[in-house]
Each structure stands twice: as C-alpha cells, then as structure tokens.
Scaffold this motif. Structure first.
Motif, PDB file in Angstrom:
ATOM      1  N   ALA B 298       0.823  -1.209   0.000  1.00 42.66           N
ATOM      2  CA  ALA B 298       0.000   0.000   0.000  1.00 42.66           C
ATOM      3  C   ALA B 298       0.863   1.267   0.000  1.00 42.66           C
ATOM      4  N   ASP B 299       2.042   1.215   0.634  1.00 41.18           N
ATOM      5  CA  ASP B 299       2.876   2.419   0.672  1.00 41.18           C
ATOM      6  C   ASP B 299       3.696   2.610  -0.605  1.00 41.18           C
ATOM      7  N   MET B 300       3.530   1.710  -1.562  1.00 38.35           N
ATOM      8  CA  MET B 300       4.310   1.825  -2.799  1.00 38.35           C
ATOM      9  C   MET B 300       3.511   2.433  -3.939  1.00 38.35           C
ATOM     10  N   ILE B 301       2.229   2.754  -3.726  1.00 38.61           N
ATOM     11  CA  ILE B 301       1.402   3.181  -4.862  1.00 38.61           C
ATOM     12  C   ILE B 301       1.206   4.687  -4.940  1.00 38.61           C
ATOM     13  N   ASP B 302       1.842   5.467  -4.061  1.00 36.46           N
ATOM     14  CA  ASP B 302       1.659   6.909  -4.117  1.00 36.46           C
ATOM     15  C   ASP B 302       2.185   7.464  -5.429  1.00 36.46           C
ATOM     16  N   LYS B 312       6.757   0.153 -13.947  1.00 41.78           N
ATOM     17  CA  LYS B 312       8.075  -0.467 -13.934  1.00 41.78           C
ATOM     18  C   LYS B 312       8.949   0.207 -12.885  1.00 41.78           C
ATOM     19  N   LYS B 313       8.823   1.546 -12.820  1.00 40.42           N
ATOM     20  CA  LYS B 313       9.597   2.296 -11.832  1.00 40.42           C
ATOM     21  C   LYS B 313       9.178   1.906 -10.410  1.00 40.42           C
ATOM     22  N   ALA B 314       7.882   1.639 -10.255  1.00 42.52           N
ATOM     23  CA  ALA B 314       7.379   1.278  -8.931  1.00 42.52           C
ATOM     24  C   ALA B 314       7.695  -0.176  -8.570  1.00 42.52           C
TER      25      ALA B 314
END
Lengths: 224, 430
Positions: B298-302, B312-314
């Motif tokens: 969840a903390d990776m979708i900002d 890809k960057k995420a």
C-alpha cells in the motif's frame, strides 16, 4: 532397484478399462457428421477440428472414455494417440464419468478473498461430498477450478461448462441447487458494467455484507 | 492533481460505450471503419496508421501492434497467412475480454477484419476459452448476421476483399493464452509452447506466417481508423496511449470492468472509480495486472500511474490491467499459496524447471501457511525463483517466480510470523 513397473509407487491408470458404451451406441449421426465436416473444412488439416469434435462427443456421451476417443480419431482420420493426448491435456474434457450437473466453483484469488472457499465449503457440506467427488445419486459433481474470468462478480460458479452464476450467496446457492434438482438450468445472466449502472438500470450487486467472511483458507488434503 | 490520464472524469468511452443492445448488429451499424479502410487505404497504410497511433498490445506483454503487423513476410503465392485473435483470457484477475464479447462484439470483429486486411490474411481464428461457452454462442450468432450482411466472407461489400472468421473453442488451459501454445492448440495438439525463434510471423499455425493479437487490442483498431492516429495517441499516458479496460476486483465497493484512459493514478482508481475499500478498511496490497505481476504494498502506490513506464519504476508491470485490491485483514501467505497452486495446476509439464519448480513452490508455501515451515524455507523459495526464471521455453515459469519473490520480499514479516521459530536464522537476502 525396486520394480516400479510391477509395484508402482503411484497407481498407474488402467490403459484398457472395460468399455462404457457398446458398439451400436458408438456412432455419430448424419447431422453430427455434417457438423464435423464443416469444422474440418475450416482448418488446413483435419487435426484442427479435434477440439470441436471432442466437445461434440462430450455433449453426446457425457464424458470421454477411450472408445469415444477412438471414434473421434476414426471420424477425423487422425491417430488415437493424438486424440488421447489432446483430451488429457485440457481440464474441461471429462475423462471420468461426472454427475449430471457439474458445479465448478472458482477459487482463484479474486474469488478466494471474496468468499470462494466459503462457497465451496458450504456446497461441500450441503451436498455431503468433498471437492472433486460426485454425490451418491449421481446428480452433482463439485469441483474447484482456476480463474473463470468473472472476478468482478465474485464469488461465482459455472454449471456443467455452460452458464455462469454470478455473485453467489448462500441463499442463491440453495436456490440454484433446488432449481438444478428440478431440472432447470440457470439462464445466461448479463452483469451490467458498473459505469452503466445509473443510466441503463443495472443488476449489479450493491449489498456486500454477505461476503465479509473471506478469511477461509484453502484446506489441505492431509489436514482433512 | 493533474495526471497523465488528463480529464478522465469527462472521458467518452469507445470500447464499451453506454449504448443499450450494442451487441446487436442493427445497433452497432455496418462497419464504417472497415468500409473506410477498404475504400481509401492500402494494407501498408493501415499498418502505418496503427503504428503511428502508438497502440500497444493489451494481452500483457505490451508489444506495439503496428510493428507486429509489419513483421509479416512479403506475400508469396500459394502460402496462406493467418491472423489469430487471442480471446483465451485466463489470467486470474482479468475479465475484460469477456465484457467486450458480451457488450461490443462487433467492434472486435471489425477490428479483426481490418487487421486481416492490413496483413492480407484470408482467415482469422478467434480463439475463445472453453469456459466462455455462452459468449461463444453469442459471438456465433452475431457473426452469422455479419456474414448475412456481407460484412465478412467473400467479396466484402463488393470490394473484392474476402476473409473468414473461424471461432475456435478452447477447453480450459491457461497456457493457451501464450501465443505459440495457442497455435499448437489450434493445430489440434497438446498445447506445449514452442521455442522462439522462429517467431509466429515467420512460422506460425501449420508453419505459415501468423500474427496473434489480443481481442482487446483489435477492438481498439476501428476507433483509430475512424478518428485518426493523433486522437488515439493523445489519450492517456504518452508511450502507452489509448483506452484501457481496468478490471477491478477484490475488497472494493464496486468491482467490475471500467474503461478509462491509460495512465490513471492507482489511488484514483481505488477511491473514485471503484468506490473505496469495502467496510472502510485500509489497503494492504495491490496486484496491478493479473496474477503474474509483482504485488505492490500500500505504501508503494503513491503517485504511481497505470502505464508501463510508471509501474516499472514502482517495481511492477501493467500486465493485463486486471487489478486486485486487498485490505488490511488479508493473509498474504494464503494469497501466495493460492497463486502458487494456480501455477502448479496450469504448468503444461513440458520443461522440468517449471513442472517441478511450481510444485515445490506450492509445497513450500503450503507448509509455511500450515505453520510448519521454518525461516530457511523463505530463502529456499527465493533460490527456487532464481533457478526457474529464464530456463524454460515460455514465460510461465517467470510469471510464477515473480509473484513468489516479490510477495516474500515485500511482505516478509507476514511470512516470518507464520514460520516456526527454529534453530535456523534467516539469511539476509539482497
């Protein structure tokens, strides 16, 4: 070295089981032969029509024992081994006799977390069988299947490789079983797109209370 | 906040427009884009327009469609050429093609005909998975009407162009979504993927030149012809333009297929499109594109948008844009257990690393889930992923390894909590 051929660790399938159908039954009607000929004409070689012909044979005979596969091979003029190979590769071709209604409950992750296993275990209890088994009266087979492509209306199930039943609650599962026992197959149900809900008058589920219990884990065979 | 999707709230849908009974030929109209193509363009020009529009395949790999069409070798007399339309949609979490076949089948058929013209193929095989029996009936009925109206078949609309569409019914195998195994399946064999090269454009079905496109990709073609390549290239994220069918499922209030421009913020899709998380719970994980793409915490979708570059960057991929949202109560070990079970079941059994590897993955994750695993199992699983990736004929082994590796690395605490405390300590993993 142990003799694995004579004492196999895993029981090998019976290569020549007693036939289920007699010679007279094993034939396609003229109408079916026309259908097969049409399929054959649509592909460069007759091999291409094997999947359609297996579907036809399964509809006619209910399942695909070796003698039916041999019939399909003879009709198309391709080797029995190839037909056997195709029939055993795909999960929707039944190699064993199934119940009159086959309930395929989707338990892949979208369904898993919205109550797919709840539904499966509920049906297991209701019918008194484990997934993969057939009821004693031969009416129902219950199966756990991989994603059926209806994740937006999970949990869902498919009846006998035919109609999808979307958004199944316990009450709807009960109603479905009663209807199937009375010989009524579910109708094709179209689920409105969420974006069209307001304009076109949707039939989408809006109550979400019934699938709050999504925590059920898959039950491993050895823990049963 | 300005996003790559631009003013997505006022976006006019083109793939699944809000028209009642659009699946009927009388409502859809008589294939205006096809008429325009046959009257005005040469096959090369059609491929050029699609190339210019920047349309990328919607089946998962995201390969530029116009470029794929231009790979077809020059026409040789006596050598038939084929188009395959891939409607074998079996990726868990993906259900867009089914909606397309249900609500707008004629746009897909028109796209097939235009593609057939662009690559000068005489036959298209429309491969639909066997589970969609009802939808095959629907398409068959609509196709028969199109044949009657001389929109398909011999001498279409009197222009001298002839082409056929043949519907092929699968029988339940995930692997058939892979292009080479789809071709094997069409040929009436066990669907074992082939080694590439030779690529399908050189040697496809029965060894003839073949192009394979996803059903969704081909449905994008008629609007491109009608409104022009510039219009299409201007929708959504540059580099991955066009409308995308977002299939949203999981713990959201309004799951379903939504059509919006590419490059939508994941948070917008969750909060504004799908109505937020069910029961007001917090988000735990997102699977942005079907089972085989790495899961995001969840903390990776900002600020992450739904296009190939941003995802890809995420640390994930767009895949098929079948999104699964999971809430805070979700057990990620149970999630991974079901995913590995899926790949074990669907591995075709041709290559040993995949056939055995997926089985061991399921066994190990099941052991952890049952509370009998130890910490060393996690490292063993990661090692297994390294051993499977890139060592098989098709990408199924890679697709099985990615979710395992990333779920363990990103939710390691969940896994460690389920492991038995033992004398073995966890090694650090890069």
């Amino acid at each position: 070295m142990a003799d694995f051929i004579r004492n196999p660790v895993v029981t090998l399938p019976d290569r020549n089981p007693a036939p289920h159908f007699c010679e007279q039954e094993l034939a396609f009607t003229e109408e079916e032969k026309t259908k097969i000929a049409r399929w054959v004409s649509q592909y460069p070689t007759p091999d291409g029509a094997v999947m359609w012909t297996l579907w036809l044979a399964q509809e006619k005979f209910g399942f695909l024992p070796p003698e039916v596969l041999r019939l399909v091979g003879e009709e198309l003029g391709i080797p029995y081994a190839q037909v056997y190979g195709v029939a055993t590769f795909y999960t929707q071709y039944y190699k064993q006799k199934k119940g009159v209604c086959v309930l395929d409950v989707c338990t892949c992750f979208s369904c898993q977390f919205t109550g797919g296993y709840d539904l499966l275990h509920y049906l297991e209890e209701k019918l008194g069988i484990h997934a993969g088994e057939t009821t004693a009266d031969g009416c129902f087979t219950l199966q756990e299947v991989e994603c059926l492509g209806a994740c937006g209306s999970a949990p869902m199930l498919q009846v006998s490789n035919g109609p999808f039943v979307h958004c199944v609650t316990r009450a709807r599962a009960d109603a479905l079983i009663d209807a199937l026992k009375a010989g009524r197959m579910p109708e094709f149900a179209s689920v409105t797109l969420p974006q069209d809900e307001d304009e076109l008058g949707g039939n989408r589920r809006t109550d979400v209370a019934f699938c709050e219990r999504y925590a059920t884990l898959p039950i491993a065979k050895h823990t049963r | 906040m300005a996003t790559k999707a631009g003013d997505w709230r006022s976006y006019q849908r083109v793939l699944l427009p809000p028209v009642r009974d659009l699946h009927k030929l009388s409502v859809y109209g008589d294939y205006a884009a096809l008429r325009k193509v046959l009257a005005e363009y040469s096959p090369q020009e059609v491929a050029g327009i699609v190339k210019k529009s920047g349309l990328r395949g919607r089946g998962g790999a995201g390969f530029p469609t116009g470029l794929k069409w231009s790979f077809m070798p020059p026409i040789k007399a006596g050598v038939p050429r084929f188009l395959c339309c891939n409607g074998d949609e079996s990726e868990p979490g993906t259900f867009k093609d089914r909606q397309l076949m249900e609500f707008n089948p004629h746009q897909m058929l028109e796209g097939i005909l235009i593609a057939n013209y662009a690559i000068t193929a005489k036959t298209c095989y429309l491969y639909v998975r066997g589970e969609f029996a009802d939808w095959i009936t629907l398409i068959d009925a609509e196709l028969a009407k199109a044949y009657e109206a001389n929109l398909v078949g011999d001498n279409i609309m009197g222009t001298g162009f002839s082409t056929d569409i043949v519907v092929h019914k699968g029988a339940g195998a995930y692997i058939c979504g892979e292009e080479t195994s789809l071709m094997e399946s069409l040929e009436g064999k066990r669907a074992y993927p082939r080694i590439k090269p030779p690529f399908p454009a050189q040697s496809g079905i029965w060894g003839y030149p073949t192009t394979i496109n996803n059903a969704d990709t081909l449905a994008c073609v008629p609007p491109i012809i009608k409104r022009g390549a510039e219009w299409f290239a201007g929708i959504g994220a540059p580099g991955h333009p066009g409308p995308i069918l977002y299939g949203i499922s999981g713990h959201v209030n309004c799951p379903g297929v939504y059509e919006y421009p590419s490059g939508m913020l994941i948070t917008d899709l969750l909060e504004e499109v799908a109505g937020g998380m069910r029961g007001g719970k917090a988000l735990k994980a997102v699977v942005p594109g079907g089972a085989s793409v790495p899961v995001l915490r969840a903390d990776m979708i900002d600020g992450v948008t739904m296009d190939a570059g941003s995802l890809k960057k995420a640390g994930s991929m767009l895949g098929t844009a079948g999104m699964l949202f999971l809430d805070e109560d979700t057990d990620m070990v149970a999630f991974l257990r079901r995913v590995t079970r899926f790949y074990h079941h669907e591995s075709c059994g041709q290559c040993t690393p995949c056939r055995d590897g997926t089985g061991w993955m399921e066994n190990l994750v099941t052991r952890i889930d049952e509370g009998e695993g130890n910490l060393r199992d996690l490292d063993l699983l990661l090692d297994l992923c390294n051993q499977m990736e890139g060592r098989t004929v098709c990408a199924l082994a890679d697709a099985a390894a990615w979710p395992v590796r990333n779920t363990i690395l990103r939710f390691r605490k969940d896994f460690e909590a389920k492991c038995r405390s033992s004398m073995w300590t966890a090694k650090t993993v890069a």
